[in-house]
Design an enzyme around this catalytic site. Structure first.
Site, PDB file in Angstrom:
ATOM      1  N   GLY A 162     -28.091  43.669  24.669  1.00 42.96           N
ATOM      2  CA  GLY A 162     -27.313  44.052  25.839  1.00 42.96           C
ATOM      3  C   GLY A 162     -28.097  44.957  26.758  1.00 42.96           C
ATOM      4  O   GLY A 162     -29.142  45.503  26.383  1.00 42.96           O
ATOM      5  N   THR A 168     -25.026  50.241  27.169  1.00 38.62           N
ATOM      6  CA  THR A 168     -23.775  49.558  26.823  1.00 38.62           C
ATOM      7  C   THR A 168     -23.219  49.987  25.471  1.00 38.62           C
ATOM      8  O   THR A 168     -22.137  49.541  25.096  1.00 38.62           O
ATOM      9  CB  THR A 168     -23.974  48.037  26.830  1.00 38.62           C
ATOM     10  OG1 THR A 168     -25.106  47.697  26.025  1.00 38.62           O
ATOM     11  CG2 THR A 168     -24.208  47.535  28.248  1.00 38.62           C
ATOM     12  N   THR A 182     -26.447  51.586  20.185  1.00 36.47           N
ATOM     13  CA  THR A 182     -26.680  52.600  19.152  1.00 36.47           C
ATOM     14  C   THR A 182     -25.365  53.188  18.670  1.00 36.47           C
ATOM     15  O   THR A 182     -25.185  53.435  17.465  1.00 36.47           O
ATOM     16  CB  THR A 182     -27.588  53.712  19.710  1.00 36.47           C
ATOM     17  OG1 THR A 182     -28.803  53.132  20.192  1.00 36.47           O
ATOM     18  CG2 THR A 182     -27.914  54.734  18.643  1.00 36.47           C
ATOM     19  N   GLU A 189     -23.692  51.393  61.315  1.00 36.11           N
ATOM     20  CA  GLU A 189     -22.773  51.373  60.172  1.00 36.11           C
ATOM     21  C   GLU A 189     -21.430  50.751  60.546  1.00 36.11           C
ATOM     22  O   GLU A 189     -20.823  50.046  59.728  1.00 36.11           O
ATOM     23  CB  GLU A 189     -22.569  52.800  59.642  1.00 36.11           C
ATOM     24  CG  GLU A 189     -23.824  53.443  59.072  1.00 36.11           C
ATOM     25  CD  GLU A 189     -24.433  52.637  57.937  1.00 36.11           C
ATOM     26  OE1 GLU A 189     -23.689  51.916  57.237  1.00 36.11           O
ATOM     27  OE2 GLU A 189     -25.668  52.716  57.747  1.00 36.11           O
ATOM     28  N   HIS A 245     -21.701  46.987  60.224  1.00 36.64           N
ATOM     29  CA  HIS A 245     -21.529  46.535  58.841  1.00 36.64           C
ATOM     30  C   HIS A 245     -20.045  46.514  58.462  1.00 36.64           C
ATOM     31  O   HIS A 245     -19.545  45.537  57.876  1.00 36.64           O
ATOM     32  CB  HIS A 245     -22.263  47.479  57.881  1.00 36.64           C
ATOM     33  CG  HIS A 245     -23.750  47.333  57.891  1.00 36.64           C
ATOM     34  ND1 HIS A 245     -24.389  46.120  57.798  1.00 36.64           N
ATOM     35  CD2 HIS A 245     -24.736  48.275  57.952  1.00 36.64           C
ATOM     36  CE1 HIS A 245     -25.705  46.311  57.811  1.00 36.64           C
ATOM     37  NE2 HIS A 245     -25.937  47.611  57.919  1.00 36.64           N
TER      38      HIS A 245
END
Length: 615
Positions: free
Chosen positions: A198, A202, A205, A421, A424
């Site tokens: 993975g 994630t 361990t 901006e 966008h």
């Protein structure tokens, strides 16, 4: 434990011994001051009976005066008269004579360098080795695995959230360790090795520790990089020692983290005929073949680079099972957040569902860091608890970087950034396939951006359609389109947007087979390399120069089309563009609640004209 308590005394005695030897060798013992006098003066003192005692050596005489002369009571002179003893007898002076023996000094002078080298060797290979847990030079072949028992791991499946589908696979391992006879009655045995695969963060361990905690068995934890040291053969010896310890402690779990550091494909990147890593890997393969799974030893390993592992390591009979631990979905993120929220003080009406919605793609480690960042933000504003606004600020910090409020832009630059901006944001709100706009800001960030438009998905996506990719290109090109529309020229502020748009367009053509010109062929493939992540992704190109030219033309056509759509959309919404830019310049940060034009609305023009923005 007794050996550990004796070690300070051993080192202390060794240090004292070395100091004594050095003092003998270099004459550091202090001696009384000796006055050298002529032999004739010595005879006069002797006649005057001012000498109390003498020490006669082979070539010199040491004596002590009854009364000091010029502050000196000890004198020395060269021995000249062989008949001195007769005169001493007439004068009634007690004297003694010795034959000088330099044997001890000679031996010590010869042994001193050797003893110094032995002491240096001891400190380097024993004292330093003990601090690093190596066990000295004779213990370099010993396993460096850290051993935990149930109360040491302090982790169970209750601490692992967001991977409910994986827990079923892992529960079988716990069941086998607790009740081997139940599986043995039908001849079944647990897989020899289980590989946890993975992305980083994630919880691979954490899952391994949880298995040991649930089964209440010893847990041997070691990293793949800890096997190989500077001595040849050490890695193989440590592998043997690790499995020997595990057999003696069975039932138990061996966990090898970062397996790719040890199990990398043989022959790849090796510059020697007999590489030390290959010896270590060969020994691991031999141990996997040699131990009986019915002994109760379970091998777990974790990696985020399974593509570089040696095929012999992954074959049946070694690592029989691979379990994918992927990034959590919204439900998984919610469960992980609830686990970490117990560590902080938060407001009772905190909307955890909302936090899970605005954090797609984050791993368990990312979410743990997010909770901590939110607590820091709340502490910074002297709040009594952590609220949703703190999590929002923490998400923005993780995504866009730290705000640089001290950076001052010129008024004309702020105006360009505001229109950029807002371009966008309006493009994203006009295209139904795009994620809704959450916030628009012209506050510079540490990530290098002078402003940002933050979009937040409403749900996790696993497939992306052609329309979504093309609309994404429109949003990326809308910043430059707004600059060109308002100011008649463009700036370097769109450099990052253009780079991302070019990457998407190229993948759309060469990898996803979405180009009507080049058809459904995959023209570029990503291959795994040996060197790190920056060079790991290597493009393999399976096409001619003519096809390369067609690819370039197709990519350019997609970008020009996206720019034309963005320009037409902003021309239609010019009033919203101007109003939004003015509000952004006044407040620096706005949300759809403050500027309703940012709410999702499908009103893209049906036609557009291609415009050359380079002029």
């Amino acid at each position: 434990m007794a050996m550990n308590k004796d070690k300070p005394w051993t080192l202390y005695l060794l240090a004292v011994g070395l100091a004594v030897l050095a003092a003998v060798q270099f004459g550091l013992f202090s001696q009384p001051a000796v006055q050298a006098i002529p032999y004739s003066q010595f005879l006069q003192l002797l006649d005057q009976q001012k000498v109390s005692d003498l020490h006669i050596e082979h070539e010199r005489i040491l004596g002590r005066l009854q009364e000091p002369i010029d502050g000196h009571s000890v004198f020395s002179t060269v021995r000249v008269d062989p008949a001195l003893s007769e005169q001493l007898g007439r004068s009634g002076v007690a004297f003694s004579g010795v034959v000088e023996d330099n044997t001890v000094a000679t031996v010590m002078g010869a042994l001193m360098p050797l003893l110094m080298l032995l002491a240096l060797w001891y400190f380097l290979f024993h004292g330093l080795g003990q601090k690093q847990g190596l066990g000295g030079l004779m213990g370099v072949g010993k396993s460096r695995a850290r051993v935990y028992v149930e109360h040491d791991t302090q982790v169970t499946f209750a601490d692992v959230a967001g991977i409910d589908d994986v827990k079923g696979e892992l529960t079988e391992i716990v069941s086998f360790l607790k009740n081997k006879a139940w599986y043995a009655r039908l001849g079944a045995h647990v897989p020899k090795g289980t590989l946890l695969v993975g992305p980083p963060g994630t919880g691979k361990t954490l899952v391994a520790k949880a298995i040991a905690g649930e089964a209440a068995v010893p847990f041997f934890s070691i990293s793949g990089s800890e096997f190989v040291e500077m001595f040849v053969g050490v890695g193989a010896a440590r592998v043997r020692d690790l499995f020997d310890q595990a057999r003696q402690a069975a039932p138990c779990i061996i966990f090898i983290d970062e397996l790719d550091a040890l199990g990398k494909m043989r022959g790849v990147g090796s510059f020697g005929g007999n590489d030390e890593k290959e010896q270590t890997l060969n020994q691991l393969l031999a141990e996997l073949d040699g131990f009986d799974p019915r002994e109760g030893v379970v091998l777990l390993a974790a990696t985020n680079r399974p593509e570089v592992l040696d095929p012999a390591l992954l074959r049946a009979g070694r690592f029989d099972r691979q379990i994918l631990i992927d990034r959590p979905d919204r439900k998984g993120r919610l469960a992980i957040l609830k686990v970490h929220l117990h560590k902080i003080i938060y407001k009772n009406d905190l909307d955890c569902e909302r936090i899970a919605e605005i954090t797609p793609g984050l791993t368990g480690a990312d979410l743990a860091n997010l909770v901590n960042e939110a607590a820091i933000v709340a502490t910074r504003r002297s709040s009594q608890w952590v609220e949703l606004q703190d999590f929002t600020a923490a998400v923005e910090r993780l995504v866009a970087g730290i705000e640089r409020k001290g950076s001052v832009l010129r008024s004309d630059e702020r105006q360009v950034v505001a229109y950029h901006e807002m371009g966008h944001a309006l493009a994203a709100s006009s295209l139904p396939a795009m994620d809704p706009v959450h916030k628009v800001s012209i506050i510079p960030r540490a990530a290098g951006s002078l402003g940002y438009t933050l979009q937040r998905p409403t749900d996790d996506r696993y497939l992306i359609s052609t329309q979504m990719l093309r609309d994404r290109l429109v949003v990326l090109m809308a910043g430059r389109a707004a600059e060109h529309l308002v100011f008649g020229q463009v700036s370097t502020g769109a450099a990052d947007d253009l780079g991302r748009a070019t990457d998407i367009a190229r993948q759309l053509v060469t990898r996803f087979g979405m180009s009507p010109v080049l058809g459904q062929a995959v023209l570029e493939r990503q291959q795994a390399g040996y060197l790190g992540d920056s060079l790991l992704r290597q493009e393999r190109k399976d096409y001619s120069e003519q096809t390369a030219r067609e690819i370039d033309l197709a990519v350019r056509g997609l970008l020009e089309e996206a720019y034309g759509r963005a320009r037409a959309l902003l021309e239609q919404r010019r009033d919203d563009l101007d109003a939004g830019a003015r509000l952004l310049l006044a407040k620096e940060t706005i949300t759809p609640e403050e500027f309703p034009a940012l709410q999702p609305q499908a009103n893209e023009p049906a036609t557009y004209v291609l415009v050359d923005a380079t002029k």
